[in-house]
Scaffold this motif. Structure first.
Motif, short mmCIF file in Angstrom:
data_model
loop_
_atom_site.label_atom_id
_atom_site.label_comp_id
_atom_site.label_asym_id
_atom_site.label_seq_id
_atom_site.Cartn_x
_atom_site.Cartn_y
_atom_site.Cartn_z
N GLY A 90 53.07 31.95 -5.90
CA GLY A 90 52.94 31.24 -7.16
C GLY A 90 54.05 31.54 -8.14
N HIS A 91 54.97 32.44 -7.74
CA HIS A 91 56.06 32.86 -8.63
C HIS A 91 57.35 32.98 -7.83
CE1 HIS A 91 52.95 34.03 -11.59
NE2 HIS A 91 52.33 34.58 -10.57
N ASP A 133 52.31 26.17 -15.96
CA ASP A 133 51.24 26.72 -15.12
C ASP A 133 50.60 25.61 -14.29
OD1 ASP A 133 49.08 28.07 -14.02
OD2 ASP A 133 48.58 29.13 -15.86
N LYS A 134 50.65 25.77 -12.97
CA LYS A 134 50.01 24.82 -12.06
C LYS A 134 48.73 25.41 -11.46
CE LYS A 134 53.58 22.18 -12.67
NZ LYS A 134 53.50 21.04 -13.63
N LEU A 135 48.62 26.73 -11.42
CA LEU A 135 47.45 27.36 -10.82
C LEU A 135 46.22 27.17 -11.70
CD1 LEU A 135 46.33 29.02 -8.50
CD2 LEU A 135 46.99 31.09 -9.74
N ARG A 144 55.26 29.97 -16.09
CA ARG A 144 54.23 29.55 -15.17
C ARG A 144 53.02 30.49 -15.36
NH1 ARG A 144 57.17 28.19 -9.46
NH2 ARG A 144 57.94 30.34 -9.65
N HIS A 145 52.18 30.57 -14.35
CA HIS A 145 50.91 31.29 -14.49
C HIS A 145 51.14 32.77 -14.81
CE1 HIS A 145 46.65 31.76 -14.06
NE2 HIS A 145 46.78 32.67 -13.12
#
Length: 302
Positions: free
Chosen positions: A43-44, A249-251, A277-278
């Motif tokens: 996620g990163h 952030d997509k999560l 992002r998240h």
């Protein structure tokens, strides 16, 4: 006819195996290796993981006091207190997220809070890290346990201690779930990348399997996923809340941040960095995040 019966029986067995694997993948400490290979994706960027892991390794080498707590489900949970100069007068309770641990949550924030003379406390949630437990609670079980950890801190350091709650992702939802039930020692909250409820995320993740798995979870884990909704708690909360959410952030989609901020009628502020992002705000915008936290802490922690 016999062949049809055998086919239906085989399909039933496959469906049950699929259901078990899916449930384990999303909700159990012992996850599904098969589903993890199929669906897990970073996620990163690698640089973020390197920074997080280096900070966690350093935190692990620092002296801390370890506490234990027996929760209402009979599980032994582990807590970790890092003194930073306040002798328990000011404590930040850092609350980690889904499939994470106390080191991941606290590592990147240790220098900030130590430089402000605020002691750190963090715990491993049920079914995470060094704590016992089989089932992840999606903020429902975690909020109950963390409220008991606050009782432990107040008993240890006295009723005059001042506590700041700082949660990330599922931990962000956990602190919002706690917000309507906090004792007076909790002076303010920072909710980083939290969600309004887990239902939308789970339905997106498991689709039409949500309802059957929800019923299974009620039977074996003892809680209802529909209880993972922070709305009722925010409606009765009087604790000042700083909402933080990265716009990339997509999560846990960014829309959760503004929606929660608008929903809350108490004292509040927000920080929505454009490139984060998240849970990346401390990594992508450390100076702006620190400035926002400084104002928040100076306003409510004396």
């Amino acid at each position: 006819m016999k062949a049809l019966v055998l086919l239906l029986f085989a399909l039933l067995i496959l469906f049950l195996l699929f259901t078990e694997e899916l449930y384990r993948y999303v909700f159990c400490r012992r996850s599904s290796k098969l589903f993890a290979r199929l669906f897990d994706a970073p996620g990163h960027e690698p640089a973020y993981f390197q920074a997080r892991d280096a900070a966690a390794t350093r935190l692990q080498s620092l002296p801390c006091e370890e506490y234990t707590l027996r929760n209402e489900r009979g599980e032994t949970l582990k807590g970790f207190y890092y003194p930073c100069g306040s002798e328990g007068k000011k404590i930040v309770f850092l609350i980690h997220g889904y499939r994470s641990n106390h080191l991941d949550a606290a590592g990147l924030f240790y220098d900030y809070y130590k430089s402000r003379g605020i002691d750190l406390f963090c715990c491993d949630h049920t079914a995470h890290g060094q704590s016992e437990g089989r089932f992840i609670g999606f903020d429902v079980l975690e909020a109950r346990d963390c409220l008991r950890w606050i009782d432990v801190l107040c008993e240890k350091f006295g009723p005059e201690t001042q506590i700041l709650l700082h949660g990330f992702s599922m931990g962000g939802a956990t602190v919002l779930q706690m917000s309507g039930h906090c004792p007076e020692q909790v002076k303010c909250i920072i909710a980083d990348s939290g969600y309004k409820n887990a239902r939308a995320s789970l339905e997106h993740q498991i689709g039409p399997m949500y309802t059957p798995l929800r019923l299974i979870n009620r039977l074996i884990a003892g809680y209802d996923w529909n209880d993972s909704d922070v709305t009722a708690s925010l409606a009765v909360s009087h604790v000042p809340i700083l909402f933080v959410h990265g716009q990339q952030d997509k999560l846990v989609p960014y829309e959760n941040g503004p929606e929660l901020y608008t929903l809350y009628s108490g004292e509040k502020d927000c920080f929505f960095p454009t490139q984060a992002r998240h849970i990346e705000a401390i990594y992508t915008d450390p100076e702006a995040y620190a400035e926002k936290m400084d104002h928040w802490i100076q306003t409510y922690i004396h």
